[in-house]
Design a protein around this motif. Sequence first.
Motif, PDB file in Angstrom:
ATOM      1  N   PHE A  42      38.743 -12.623   3.906  1.00 44.15           N
ATOM      2  CA  PHE A  42      38.868 -12.184   2.528  1.00 44.15           C
ATOM      3  C   PHE A  42      38.944 -13.375   1.585  1.00 44.15           C
ATOM      4  O   PHE A  42      39.616 -14.354   1.884  1.00 44.15           O
ATOM      5  N   MET A  43      38.283 -13.258   0.444  1.00 39.42           N
ATOM      6  CA  MET A  43      38.425 -14.225  -0.629  1.00 39.42           C
ATOM      7  C   MET A  43      39.316 -13.584  -1.678  1.00 39.42           C
ATOM      8  O   MET A  43      39.044 -12.476  -2.140  1.00 39.42           O
ATOM      9  N   ILE A  44      40.387 -14.284  -2.038  1.00 42.02           N
ATOM     10  CA  ILE A  44      41.386 -13.756  -2.948  1.00 42.02           C
ATOM     11  C   ILE A  44      41.356 -14.531  -4.263  1.00 42.02           C
ATOM     12  O   ILE A  44      41.317 -15.761  -4.260  1.00 42.02           O
ATOM     13  N   ASP A  45      41.389 -13.827  -5.375  1.00 38.96           N
ATOM     14  CA  ASP A  45      41.521 -14.453  -6.685  1.00 38.96           C
ATOM     15  C   ASP A  45      42.966 -14.914  -6.815  1.00 38.96           C
ATOM     16  O   ASP A  45      43.891 -14.101  -6.795  1.00 38.96           O
ATOM     17  N   LEU A 100      43.999 -10.342  -6.220  1.00 41.69           N
ATOM     18  CA  LEU A 100      43.076  -9.306  -5.777  1.00 41.69           C
ATOM     19  C   LEU A 100      41.948  -9.887  -4.932  1.00 41.69           C
ATOM     20  O   LEU A 100      41.521 -11.029  -5.143  1.00 41.69           O
ATOM     21  N   MET A 101      41.469  -9.070  -4.006  1.00 37.73           N
ATOM     22  CA  MET A 101      40.335  -9.464  -3.188  1.00 37.73           C
ATOM     23  C   MET A 101      39.075  -9.397  -4.038  1.00 37.73           C
ATOM     24  O   MET A 101      38.834  -8.410  -4.730  1.00 37.73           O
ATOM     25  N   VAL A 102      38.269 -10.476  -3.977  1.00 31.72           N
ATOM     26  CA  VAL A 102      37.016 -10.473  -4.722  1.00 31.72           C
ATOM     27  C   VAL A 102      35.803 -10.391  -3.804  1.00 31.72           C
ATOM     28  O   VAL A 102      34.711 -10.047  -4.240  1.00 31.72           O
TER      29      VAL A 102
END
Length: 83
Positions: A6-9, A14-16
């Motif tokens: 997961f890439m998180i902001d 939030l997951m982006v």
Amino acid sequence: MSNYIFMIDLDTGLMVKKWDMYELVSNQRAYITETNETSYDFGNAVLNGIAYYEKNDSFIISGKIWDHIYEIKLDYENYIERI
């Protein structure tokens, strides 16, 4: 314990973006099946390592008790907000 990265902001939490690593997990399972390993703990052989490799602008992916590591490209640049 999932097959996703997961890439998180960092500002919002939030997951982006998420990437499915099912193919890498499947490769490990297939390798163990091919080698006829009878005491392998498939339940714990999970994706658990990611590191950015700046030289190649790639990521090194590993798993718990995996026999291989992988170098992959992720399209993360498309999800970084440019100022």
